[in-house]
Design an enzyme around this catalytic site. Sequence first.
Site, mmCIF file in Angstrom:
data_model
loop_
_atom_site.group_PDB
_atom_site.id
_atom_site.type_symbol
_atom_site.label_atom_id
_atom_site.label_comp_id
_atom_site.label_asym_id
_atom_site.label_seq_id
_atom_site.Cartn_x
_atom_site.Cartn_y
_atom_site.Cartn_z
ATOM 1 N N ASP A 14 6.966 1.012 6.198
ATOM 2 C CA ASP A 14 7.735 1.938 6.676
ATOM 3 C C ASP A 14 7.312 2.534 8.221
ATOM 4 O OD1 ASP A 14 5.376 3.243 5.742
ATOM 5 O OD2 ASP A 14 6.619 5.024 5.161
ATOM 6 N N ASP A 244 -2.835 1.969 6.982
ATOM 7 C CA ASP A 244 -2.090 0.814 6.484
ATOM 8 C C ASP A 244 -2.829 -0.463 6.839
ATOM 9 O OD1 ASP A 244 -0.355 2.397 5.300
ATOM 10 O OD2 ASP A 244 1.040 2.290 6.966
HETATM 11 C C1 BDR Z 1 0.592 6.755 4.490
HETATM 12 O O1 BDR Z 1 1.503 7.486 4.836
HETATM 13 C C2 BDR Z 1 2.284 7.184 6.017
HETATM 14 O O2 BDR Z 1 2.133 8.509 6.879
HETATM 15 C C3 BDR Z 1 1.281 6.077 6.537
HETATM 16 O O3 BDR Z 1 2.205 5.371 7.423
HETATM 17 C C4 BDR Z 1 0.458 5.649 5.510
HETATM 18 O O4 BDR Z 1 1.321 4.596 5.009
HETATM 19 C C5 BDR Z 1 -0.731 7.431 4.701
HETATM 20 O O5 BDR Z 1 -0.748 8.635 3.517
HETATM 21 CA CA CA Z 2 2.946 3.528 6.065
#
Ligand code: BDR
Ligand code: CA
Length: 324
Positions: A14, A244
């Site tokens: 995402d 990530d």
């Molecule tokens: C996760 O939430 C998103 O904001 C980031 O992309 C990551 O996957 C961290 O809590």
């Molecule tokens: Ca993410």
Amino acid sequence: MREFAARPVIIDCDPGHDDALALLLAAGDPRLRLLGVTTVAGNQTLEKTTRNALRILALAGVADVPVAAGCDRPLVGDLTVAEDIHGSSGLDGPDLDMPVAEVADVHGVELMRRLIGGAAEPVTLVATGPLTNVALLLRRHPEVMPRVRRIVFMGGSTDRGNTTPYGEFNIVTDPEAADIVLRSGLPTTMIGLNVTHQALATTEIIAEFHRLGTRIGTVCADLMTFFASTYHRVFGFEHPPVHDPIAVAAVIDPSMVRTVAAPVAVELTGTYTRGATVVDLHRRTARAPNADVAVGLDVDAFWRLLMAAVRTVGGAPGPSNGLG
Ligand code: BDR
Ligand code: CA
């Protein structure tokens, strides 16, 4: 040089600043073969996360990897995006071109099914957003399960959360999906905040991106500069954690992430704790382990890996004199 077969992976994401780095790592490391990218609503709407995935892959010169849009909302309830962290585009900061590549004319879950079915060996799924697409894949197409090698997901925490006191964003966004994945019986690796908060994009890391002297290096630096500003404003962090790409790194080189097998449950009903991952690290319950839970990270090795991949996709002239 030793011969090795690149491991087939699908990234479900995402993007998202740290998802963008995860995509660059997956595209740039020769030990992975990126079969496809699927997108999910999370950090921003599905339309925006899909556009961002296309923009990052185009920037990396990746033209032969299909990108398909998956679910536009969690399995239950409404979507709440993380605009406070990732901005209104989902990738605020750098000046990025609009994508020229088209999104595949197939739902993300169907693309996953086809890619897994057509692969010569079992496929690793790396999920860096809410687990909606992955859960739907397992529910709608259980026949693919023997062909899934492992699901490595960024999400949850062995301790505190970042969206609620005990809930991490990806799991809080779709707790039912995470529950389905963790109960699936498939091998899973959980990369939670307890390790991702160790991988900080410090001022020196941002300078190292600049020193690559490539367009991608500049984009990475600009992404991390924006991410630093929101993490500072929202959480008071001095430097932002890049969650990530650690999930991708754990597939490339499992020795980089120390894990322990543990029972992990997702809280679905708690008044204050819905979406929390309940990790029984000390085995105080009778539940059997269902995840390899990350508890340690070789931070320097991780940054070396990421820099090398960004240098590869960006076509940088050669090793720099910094961290890379
Ligand atoms: C996760 O939430 C998103 O904001 C980031 O992309 C990551 O996957 C961290 O809590
Ligand atoms: Ca993410």
